[in-house]
Write an enzyme that holds these catalytic residues in place. Sequence first.
Site, PDB file in Angstrom:
ATOM      1  N   HIS A 101       0.856  -1.204   0.000  1.00  0.00           N
ATOM      2  CA  HIS A 101       0.000   0.000   0.000  1.00  0.00           C
ATOM      3  C   HIS A 101       0.888   1.249   0.000  1.00  0.00           C
ATOM      4  CE1 HIS A 101      -2.922   3.021   1.111  1.00  0.00           C
ATOM      5  NE2 HIS A 101      -3.847   2.177   0.715  1.00  0.00           N
ATOM      6  N   GLU A 170      -3.985   1.382  -7.427  1.00  0.00           N
ATOM      7  CA  GLU A 170      -4.394   2.540  -6.632  1.00  0.00           C
ATOM      8  C   GLU A 170      -3.477   3.720  -6.963  1.00  0.00           C
ATOM      9  OE1 GLU A 170      -6.633   1.415  -2.833  1.00  0.00           O
ATOM     10  OE2 GLU A 170      -4.532   1.255  -2.323  1.00  0.00           O
TER      11      GLU A 170
HETATM   12  P1  13P Z   1      -9.843   5.942  -0.161  1.00  0.00           P
HETATM   13  O1  13P Z   1     -10.969   5.069  -0.681  1.00  0.00           O
HETATM   14  O2  13P Z   1     -10.138   6.514   1.186  1.00  0.00           O
HETATM   15  O3  13P Z   1      -9.414   6.940  -1.173  1.00  0.00           O
HETATM   16  O4  13P Z   1      -8.595   4.972   0.085  1.00  0.00           O
HETATM   17  C1  13P Z   1      -8.221   4.076  -0.888  1.00  0.00           C
HETATM   18  C2  13P Z   1      -7.230   3.164  -0.326  1.00  0.00           C
HETATM   19  O5  13P Z   1      -6.123   3.561   0.037  1.00  0.00           O
HETATM   20  C3  13P Z   1      -7.595   1.748  -0.186  1.00  0.00           C
HETATM   21  O6  13P Z   1      -6.489   0.958   0.073  1.00  0.00           O
END
Ligand code: 13P
Length: 253
Positions: A101, A170
């Site tokens: 992450h 992400e």
């Molecule tokens: P948000 O949905 O709060 O933008 O976060 C995404 C995230 O980091 C999921 O791992």
Amino acid sequence: MTNKLKYFIGNWKMFGSFASLRIIYRIERFCIRFKRYGKKNKIILCVPNTLISLFSSKLKSQIVSIGAQNCHQHQSYGPFTGSVSATMLKNAGAKYVILGHSDNRSEGDTNLIIKKKIKSALNQKLHIIFCIGENLKDKNLGKTFSVIRSQIKGSIDKKYNLNKIIFAYEPVWSIGTGKVPKTKELKKTFIFIKREIKKNYKIERFPIVLYGGSVNDSNIKIFSSIVEIDGFLIGGASQSSKKFIDIIKNYYK
Ligand code: 13P
């Protein structure tokens, strides 16, 4: 290029107490009802380590799985104050673990450290949710694909069992900002990621790839047109049972 099963995975980050069990119960009740309509979904909630044992012992239906958010690269026990290993997560009842992450990359996790973490977690038979994604600077420099390619190559060994790894794209600039990529761009990125992994790891089927970054109950519908997206990794909005349930409902509207 699509997997029929859709994943809705919550990443609670640093949120939750024992009382939050009621959130999990509400989500579980909804999922049991929803299943009757024939929707094929996999629901996973990645919660803080303090809650894994309680939540996984209370959930009876197996319709909702509990995961963790990170682990130490050392597989079992050792002199690493404050750290938790894959062995310990498994023992607590976790079935999944998020690795790579951007929160953890920004705290020092390199591709190599993440690679070791993935190995430890796979050895413990945990499923991995492996996060990749470019930051704003890389995006503006047109480096999105090269960043993603090096994150994958740097952390996924050819020997790893790809069936146990879920990829989560992400974009860092989208996390917690309310900004999401344009549909056309996102589709292209998903096609790139899927082809890249299939080609490099010589797997028969395309991998499971999720989208994460500011997903909520109002914008979820726009993602349903991108058939390559196999599901979502949801941060803030997964901390509320109503929002999380509305995301699932609205996706299918
Ligand atoms: P948000 O949905 O709060 O933008 O976060 C995404 C995230 O980091 C999921 O791992």
